[in-house]
Scaffold this motif. Sequence first.
Motif, PDB file in Angstrom:
ATOM      1  N   TRP A 195       0.849  -1.207   0.000  1.00 29.63           N
ATOM      2  CA  TRP A 195       0.000   0.000   0.000  1.00 29.63           C
ATOM      3  C   TRP A 195       0.877   1.247   0.000  1.00 29.63           C
ATOM      4  CZ3 TRP A 195      -5.336   1.386   0.632  1.00 29.63           C
ATOM      5  CH2 TRP A 195      -5.571   2.678   1.109  1.00 29.63           C
ATOM      6  N   GLN A 196       1.868   1.284   0.870  1.00 30.55           N
ATOM      7  CA  GLN A 196       2.756   2.442   0.965  1.00 30.55           C
ATOM      8  C   GLN A 196       3.471   2.710  -0.353  1.00 30.55           C
ATOM      9  OE1 GLN A 196       5.271   1.206   4.272  1.00 30.55           O
ATOM     10  NE2 GLN A 196       4.154   2.558   5.649  1.00 30.55           N
ATOM     11  N   LEU A 197       3.986   1.659  -0.958  1.00 31.73           N
ATOM     12  CA  LEU A 197       4.750   1.825  -2.188  1.00 31.73           C
ATOM     13  C   LEU A 197       3.884   2.320  -3.338  1.00 31.73           C
ATOM     14  CD1 LEU A 197       6.944  -1.371  -1.909  1.00 31.73           C
ATOM     15  CD2 LEU A 197       7.777   0.984  -1.850  1.00 31.73           C
ATOM     16  N   MET A 198       2.666   1.830  -3.434  1.00 31.48           N
ATOM     17  CA  MET A 198       1.797   2.275  -4.515  1.00 31.48           C
ATOM     18  C   MET A 198       1.476   3.760  -4.385  1.00 31.48           C
ATOM     19  SD  MET A 198       1.488  -0.327  -6.496  1.00 31.48           S
ATOM     20  CE  MET A 198       3.126  -0.882  -5.964  1.00 31.48           C
ATOM     21  N   TYR A 199       1.275   4.242  -3.159  1.00 34.06           N
ATOM     22  CA  TYR A 199       1.010   5.669  -2.989  1.00 34.06           C
ATOM     23  C   TYR A 199       2.265   6.509  -3.221  1.00 34.06           C
ATOM     24  CZ  TYR A 199      -3.891   5.666  -1.842  1.00 34.06           C
ATOM     25  OH  TYR A 199      -5.257   5.578  -1.930  1.00 34.06           O
ATOM     26  N   ARG A 200       3.413   5.908  -3.054  1.00 33.75           N
ATOM     27  CA  ARG A 200       4.651   6.623  -3.375  1.00 33.75           C
ATOM     28  C   ARG A 200       4.733   6.872  -4.881  1.00 33.75           C
ATOM     29  NH1 ARG A 200       9.640   4.126  -0.401  1.00 33.75           N
ATOM     30  NH2 ARG A 200       8.227   4.642   1.321  1.00 33.75           N
ATOM     31  N   THR A 201       4.381   5.865  -5.669  1.00 35.86           N
ATOM     32  CA  THR A 201       4.326   6.056  -7.121  1.00 35.86           C
ATOM     33  C   THR A 201       3.317   7.136  -7.484  1.00 35.86           C
ATOM     34  OG1 THR A 201       5.111   3.876  -7.816  1.00 35.86           O
ATOM     35  CG2 THR A 201       3.517   4.948  -9.253  1.00 35.86           C
ATOM     36  N   ILE A 202       2.153   7.104  -6.853  1.00 33.66           N
ATOM     37  CA  ILE A 202       1.122   8.104  -7.134  1.00 33.66           C
ATOM     38  C   ILE A 202       1.626   9.496  -6.842  1.00 33.66           C
ATOM     39  CG2 ILE A 202      -1.091   8.984  -6.252  1.00 33.66           C
ATOM     40  CD1 ILE A 202      -1.862   5.928  -5.939  1.00 33.66           C
ATOM     41  N   ARG A 203       2.281   9.683  -5.715  1.00 35.23           N
ATOM     42  CA  ARG A 203       2.793  11.013  -5.371  1.00 35.23           C
ATOM     43  C   ARG A 203       3.831  11.485  -6.395  1.00 35.23           C
ATOM     44  NH1 ARG A 203       3.774  15.192  -1.603  1.00 35.23           N
ATOM     45  NH2 ARG A 203       4.925  16.627  -2.921  1.00 35.23           N
ATOM     46  N   ARG A 204       4.729  10.618  -6.775  1.00 32.27           N
ATOM     47  CA  ARG A 204       5.783  11.018  -7.706  1.00 32.27           C
ATOM     48  C   ARG A 204       5.216  11.321  -9.091  1.00 32.27           C
ATOM     49  NH1 ARG A 204      10.790   6.960  -5.992  1.00 32.27           N
ATOM     50  NH2 ARG A 204      10.755   7.513  -3.774  1.00 32.27           N
ATOM     51  N   ALA A 205       4.227  10.553  -9.524  1.00 32.47           N
ATOM     52  CA  ALA A 205       3.589  10.852 -10.802  1.00 32.47           C
ATOM     53  C   ALA A 205       2.887  12.201 -10.756  1.00 32.47           C
ATOM     54  CB  ALA A 205       2.596   9.745 -11.164  1.00 32.47           C
ATOM     55  N   ASN A 206       2.286  12.532  -9.617  1.00 36.20           N
ATOM     56  CA  ASN A 206       1.671  13.850  -9.455  1.00 36.20           C
ATOM     57  C   ASN A 206       2.715  14.967  -9.489  1.00 36.20           C
ATOM     58  OD1 ASN A 206      -1.438  14.231  -8.596  1.00 36.20           O
ATOM     59  ND2 ASN A 206      -0.770  12.151  -8.106  1.00 36.20           N
ATOM     60  N   TYR A 254      -3.831   3.369  -9.081  1.00 34.74           N
ATOM     61  CA  TYR A 254      -5.115   3.460  -8.385  1.00 34.74           C
ATOM     62  C   TYR A 254      -6.002   2.255  -8.701  1.00 34.74           C
ATOM     63  CZ  TYR A 254      -4.628   8.257  -6.565  1.00 34.74           C
ATOM     64  OH  TYR A 254      -4.250   9.379  -5.863  1.00 34.74           O
ATOM     65  N   PHE A 255      -5.994   1.792  -9.945  1.00 31.66           N
ATOM     66  CA  PHE A 255      -6.801   0.632 -10.308  1.00 31.66           C
ATOM     67  C   PHE A 255      -6.301  -0.613  -9.587  1.00 31.66           C
ATOM     68  CE2 PHE A 255      -7.680  -2.853 -13.518  1.00 31.66           C
ATOM     69  CZ  PHE A 255      -9.022  -2.974 -13.209  1.00 31.66           C
ATOM     70  N   TYR A 256      -4.994  -0.764  -9.521  1.00 31.51           N
ATOM     71  CA  TYR A 256      -4.373  -1.864  -8.780  1.00 31.51           C
ATOM     72  C   TYR A 256      -4.858  -1.861  -7.330  1.00 31.51           C
ATOM     73  CZ  TYR A 256      -0.435  -4.271  -6.458  1.00 31.51           C
ATOM     74  OH  TYR A 256       0.342  -5.104  -5.682  1.00 31.51           O
ATOM     75  N   LEU A 257      -4.894  -0.683  -6.709  1.00 31.82           N
ATOM     76  CA  LEU A 257      -5.360  -0.574  -5.324  1.00 31.82           C
ATOM     77  C   LEU A 257      -6.872  -0.739  -5.215  1.00 31.82           C
ATOM     78  CD1 LEU A 257      -3.154   2.435  -4.171  1.00 31.82           C
ATOM     79  CD2 LEU A 257      -2.988   0.093  -3.317  1.00 31.82           C
ATOM     80  N   ALA A 258      -7.618  -0.205  -6.177  1.00 37.82           N
ATOM     81  CA  ALA A 258      -9.077  -0.283  -6.120  1.00 37.82           C
ATOM     82  C   ALA A 258      -9.558  -1.727  -6.205  1.00 37.82           C
ATOM     83  CB  ALA A 258      -9.693   0.549  -7.244  1.00 37.82           C
ATOM     84  N   LYS A 259      -8.873  -2.567  -6.980  1.00 37.59           N
ATOM     85  CA  LYS A 259      -9.240  -3.977  -7.025  1.00 37.59           C
ATOM     86  C   LYS A 259      -9.151  -4.599  -5.635  1.00 37.59           C
ATOM     87  CE  LYS A 259      -6.375  -5.603 -10.145  1.00 37.59           C
ATOM     88  NZ  LYS A 259      -5.766  -6.561 -11.096  1.00 37.59           N
ATOM     89  N   ARG A 260      -8.160  -4.171  -4.864  1.00 40.90           N
ATOM     90  CA  ARG A 260      -7.943  -4.736  -3.542  1.00 40.90           C
ATOM     91  C   ARG A 260      -8.833  -4.115  -2.468  1.00 40.90           C
ATOM     92  NH1 ARG A 260      -3.819  -5.770  -6.500  1.00 40.90           N
ATOM     93  NH2 ARG A 260      -2.274  -7.348  -5.933  1.00 40.90           N
ATOM     94  N   TYR A 261      -9.009  -2.784  -2.534  1.00 43.66           N
ATOM     95  CA  TYR A 261      -9.589  -2.071  -1.396  1.00 43.66           C
ATOM     96  C   TYR A 261     -10.902  -1.356  -1.690  1.00 43.66           C
ATOM     97  CZ  TYR A 261      -4.896  -2.925   0.369  1.00 43.66           C
ATOM     98  OH  TYR A 261      -3.737  -3.533   0.755  1.00 43.66           O
ATOM     99  N   GLY A 262     -11.305  -1.236  -2.932  1.00 46.56           N
ATOM    100  CA  GLY A 262     -12.526  -0.493  -3.243  1.00 46.56           C
ATOM    101  C   GLY A 262     -12.248   0.993  -3.323  1.00 46.56           C
ATOM    102  N   GLY A 263     -13.119   1.818  -2.728  1.00 45.39           N
ATOM    103  CA  GLY A 263     -12.934   3.261  -2.764  1.00 45.39           C
ATOM    104  C   GLY A 263     -11.642   3.684  -2.079  1.00 45.39           C
ATOM    105  N   LEU A 264     -11.005   4.728  -2.615  1.00 40.53           N
ATOM    106  CA  LEU A 264      -9.653   5.102  -2.184  1.00 40.53           C
ATOM    107  C   LEU A 264      -9.557   6.583  -1.824  1.00 40.53           C
ATOM    108  CD1 LEU A 264      -7.707   3.337  -5.078  1.00 40.53           C
ATOM    109  CD2 LEU A 264      -7.860   2.514  -2.710  1.00 40.53           C
ATOM    110  N   PRO A 265      -8.571   6.957  -0.991  1.00 43.07           N
ATOM    111  CA  PRO A 265      -8.212   8.373  -0.853  1.00 43.07           C
ATOM    112  C   PRO A 265      -7.355   8.793  -2.046  1.00 43.07           C
ATOM    113  CG  PRO A 265      -6.814   7.028   0.554  1.00 43.07           C
ATOM    114  CD  PRO A 265      -7.801   6.088  -0.082  1.00 43.07           C
ATOM    115  N   PHE A 266      -7.583   9.995  -2.552  1.00 42.91           N
ATOM    116  CA  PHE A 266      -6.856  10.470  -3.738  1.00 42.91           C
ATOM    117  C   PHE A 266      -5.982  11.665  -3.389  1.00 42.91           C
ATOM    118  CE2 PHE A 266      -9.665   7.748  -5.967  1.00 42.91           C
ATOM    119  CZ  PHE A 266      -9.069   7.508  -7.197  1.00 42.91           C
ATOM    120  N   TYR A 267      -4.794  11.688  -3.983  1.00 49.28           N
ATOM    121  CA  TYR A 267      -3.893  12.830  -3.857  1.00 49.28           C
ATOM    122  C   TYR A 267      -3.975  13.652  -5.137  1.00 49.28           C
ATOM    123  CZ  TYR A 267       0.303  15.640  -3.676  1.00 49.28           C
ATOM    124  OH  TYR A 267       1.181  16.699  -3.692  1.00 49.28           O
TER     125      TYR A 267
END
Length: 505
Positions: free
Chosen positions: A97-108, A139-152
């Motif tokens: 979970w932590q690593l996927m959000y790290r990618t999200i932050r860097r892409a942003n 986000y899709f990778y995480l949504a498959k696992r967790y459903g609704g997500l917090p977004f940055y």
Amino acid sequence: MKLYKLIFFLPLFVLSSCDLDREPFGVSNFWNSEADVWLGLNAAYEPFYNEEGFGRGHFWTGPASDDMVINRNKNDDDQLTKFIATSNASGGQFSNWQLMYRTIRRANDVMANTPNVTMSDKSRDLIMGEANFLCAYTYFYLAKRYGGLPFYDWQKPLEINKPRETKTETYIRIEAYLKEAIARFEAQGAWTRDKDALGRPNLGAAYGLLAKVYAHWGKYAEAKAAAEKVINSGKYSLNKANNNGYANLFSLAGEKHDEVLFNLVNKGVRNQGTVTSVILLSGTLSGGTGWYYFAPTKSLYNAFAEGDLRREVTMVGAGDTIHYLGKETVLTSEMINDMTTGYMCTKYGAAYNELTAWDWETGADVPLLRYSDVLLIHAEAEIFLAGGGPTNRTKGVAAAASSFNEVHVRAFGGNLSKAIAAPTFDDLVKERRCELAYEDERHYDLVRWGIAKEVYAAETTATDPRGPRNFDPVKNAHFPIPQKEIENTDYLLVNNPKPGYSTFE
């Protein structure tokens, strides 16, 4: 520029809540040149190469999804795969979970800074397209696992501690990222990428991922249209080399075939490639090199029909011939006695065929999106649109035959007698299981089709050492968010099941 060359130079800053890198938009005085932006984009991929990213992190729920069991003592992760209550407070999924959000932050960060840097329109479109694709994919990778997500959102960089959005809102955001990526790639006709950008997403990857998002969303008309953009482009094909293209695709010779739409391109060097092969390999067979974290089930072995060439690429057991360290050997049970199921995953291990001595990392690429997946999504859309599906499993749909059989016939060496004139939903379920084994699909397919409960309950200890598992379609539709992440937000994040977060409402 090759992805693996420049992914480890940005310093990391950690902030609570989703483990986003600290400081708005990264390091000060960094985003000054096109080279800086490419470096920042490369850094967004680094978490994928981490051991708990796509080294082994995606496999921790893989034993639930991909016909594997956890082969070593990993209690929190093992409880997840058995659908037993757990706080998910440690272990692989917590780190993942932590690593996927790290990618999200860097892409942003890339999306925030690219418009302010002088570069060609081509570079800007490719960079922005890629950054949007990375956000959508992650986000899709995480949504498959967790459903609704917090977004940055880079446009609101100080809003770090945010609640989850609903599952519907989450998919709307993912769709928007992909539509932006498609617009950027289309502006440059980026159906393919330059040779020095192998592995990076292209227009086919963006449309292909959009087709998958729509299928998971239950929007089959849209899924069909997006898949047809890829199919009708004429830019992609299945690997059919030597009448066994599946084996060639998962080898060093064929791993960069245009069947692979999005790929982790590896070097055989620690921290410049994933450790997937090592994680799956028997320690007994490899003289201690393999970590034997996961073992495939007898149930998966039984799913392959007689003559399906994919089986021997995917898994081996006693009596199978393996080719490692320059020679062919008949496998014995003693050689893989640390594999609790009696089978070993081999799909990502073909690079060992080329070695003359055991080494700790093979350097094999890891495909994250393949053309065959898009073809099967297209077949699925045709079946559902014609009235087939979980409530009508034996309805044959001739319109699905072309895309379905392209995948199915390849599995039998191009033998056209294996073609199915009107594939059914049952045919599709089996085909996706065998074609996409260990590729993070099986469990999430079963859940979205509403058949996970019956499939898991039907297993026995003879086919899966866990025996029948009790899957609750409401409680277990998604995995629990790691407890530490909930605590980091002062309980602003809440767990499933909750209306809107775990279902489309």
